[in-house]
Design an enzyme around this catalytic site. Structure first.
Site, mmCIF file in Angstrom:
data_model
loop_
_atom_site.group_PDB
_atom_site.id
_atom_site.type_symbol
_atom_site.label_atom_id
_atom_site.label_comp_id
_atom_site.label_asym_id
_atom_site.label_seq_id
_atom_site.Cartn_x
_atom_site.Cartn_y
_atom_site.Cartn_z
ATOM 1 N N LYS A 140 -6.610 -7.309 -1.155
ATOM 2 C CA LYS A 140 -5.673 -6.299 -1.649
ATOM 3 C C LYS A 140 -6.410 -4.975 -1.725
ATOM 4 O O LYS A 140 -7.631 -4.937 -1.904
ATOM 5 C CB LYS A 140 -5.149 -6.677 -3.037
ATOM 6 C CG LYS A 140 -3.763 -6.155 -3.333
ATOM 7 C CD LYS A 140 -2.703 -6.936 -2.589
ATOM 8 C CE LYS A 140 -1.298 -6.449 -2.928
ATOM 9 N NZ LYS A 140 -0.269 -7.261 -2.269
ATOM 10 N N ASP A 180 2.695 -2.242 0.598
ATOM 11 C CA ASP A 180 2.967 -2.697 -0.764
ATOM 12 C C ASP A 180 3.657 -1.535 -1.468
ATOM 13 O O ASP A 180 4.317 -0.723 -0.791
ATOM 14 C CB ASP A 180 1.663 -3.120 -1.456
ATOM 15 C CG ASP A 180 1.914 -4.020 -2.676
ATOM 16 O OD1 ASP A 180 2.270 -3.473 -3.730
ATOM 17 O OD2 ASP A 180 1.768 -5.248 -2.569
#
Length: 308
Positions: A140, A180
């Site tokens: 991430k 995202d």
């Protein structure tokens, strides 16, 4: 006087003791990462008993290894705003595990992005990707950059500056970022354009691209639709249908709006959407036309407050 402890209570007690023992050194090592510690604790409660039933897993300390990322990359992003001024943000990429495949996970641009948040997301992404059955690791990344109120050219320049630092850590067989929060198809396009220019390569280094340059059909709708299909599958196990149910949805971005769309098409009554300005409540249920208008409003930088 003798007392008897039921097996369920005893098992729960042993599990909690196991979790506390496991968490203590991690909490001492990372005292300033509350989001990360919460995520590890929640996963450990379910995974630790499984690990302890396997001598091989226990000996290899599998879960403990997964709680420590392979690496956390931190960098400065320096970029120019429309007024010609220099602005500075921080960026990160947490590469948690590539045990079964290249790192895979999204990028988010939001002022609340911190190493703790990204560590938690990368940790959980490792399990999520493994559950798909595909050979993908977990990662991430993102930045504390806030795109709200920024022009398209400012967002483009920021993305290009961000990729100037990130490019050396990603690649089709190394790490494949995606979108995202606040990183949609437009931002992926800016990022990928910078990547292929820097590397002189049109490689599959990012997902979420536009269809004209290697993207996938239904990629935009997939997460929101998938949420509803998963919910329907869970309800079906209890003999309940989604049709006719009143559904409250948090958010109003890509995932939330497509989840609302799928739920409405499946005859549910979607009564809320929300954003940073508050919650839009519609007791009679939102319509597909409402969603189209809200998407247009959000794309133009508006908020749900304007739609009231």
């Amino acid at each position: 006087m003798h007392t008897m402890t039921t097996p369920d209570v005893a098992t729960t007690s042993r599990t909690e003791q196991l979790v506390e023992s496991f968490m203590q050194p991690i909490a001492e090592r990372e005292p300033d990462m509350p989001e990360y510690l919460q995520a590890v604790r929640e996963v450990a409660r379910y995974v630790l008993p499984i690990e302890k039933r396997s001598a091989t897993y226990t000996h290899a300390r599998v879960l403990e290894r997964l709680t420590e990322p392979d690496r956390t990359i931190e960098f400065r992003i320096t970029w120019q705003n429309d007024a010609g001024g220099v602005e500075i943000n921080r960026g990160w990429r947490v590469q948690n595990s590539n045990a079964i495949g290249p790192y895979k996970g999204g990028l988010r641009f939001h002022p609340t992005v911190t190493p703790s948040v990204l560590r938690f997301l990368a940790f959980e992404q490792t399990f999520k990707n493994a559950l798909t059955g595909l050979p993908l690791g977990g990662a991430k990344g993102g930045s504390d950059f806030d795109p709200k109120g920024r022009s398209e050219f400012e967002i483009m320049r920021f993305c290009q500056a961000f990729m100037m630092e990130l490019y050396r850590h990603i690649g089709p067989d190394v790490d494949v970022p995606a979108g995202d929060i606040n990183v949609g198809q437009r931002e992926i396009g800016f990022l990928f354009g910078a990547y292929k220019k820097i590397c002189n390569s049109f490689g599959g280094a990012m997902t979420g691209k536009g269809l004209s340059y290697g993207g996938s059909e239904m990629r935009v709708e997939a997460t929101g639709y998938g949420l509803i299909h998963f919910t329907e599958a869970m309800l079906k196990r209890t003999g309940v249908s989604l049709a006719g149910q009143r559904v409250a949805i948090s958010g109003a971005g890509n995932v939330a709006s497509h989840a609302a769309e799928c739920a409405i098409l499946d005859e549910a009554v979607v009564v809320t959407l929300s954003d940073s300005h508050g919650t839009l409540e519609c007791p009679d249920g939102l319509t597909i036309d409402d969603l189209r208008a809200i998407r247009e409003l959000k794309n133009e930088g508006g908020t749900l407050a304007y739609y009231e």
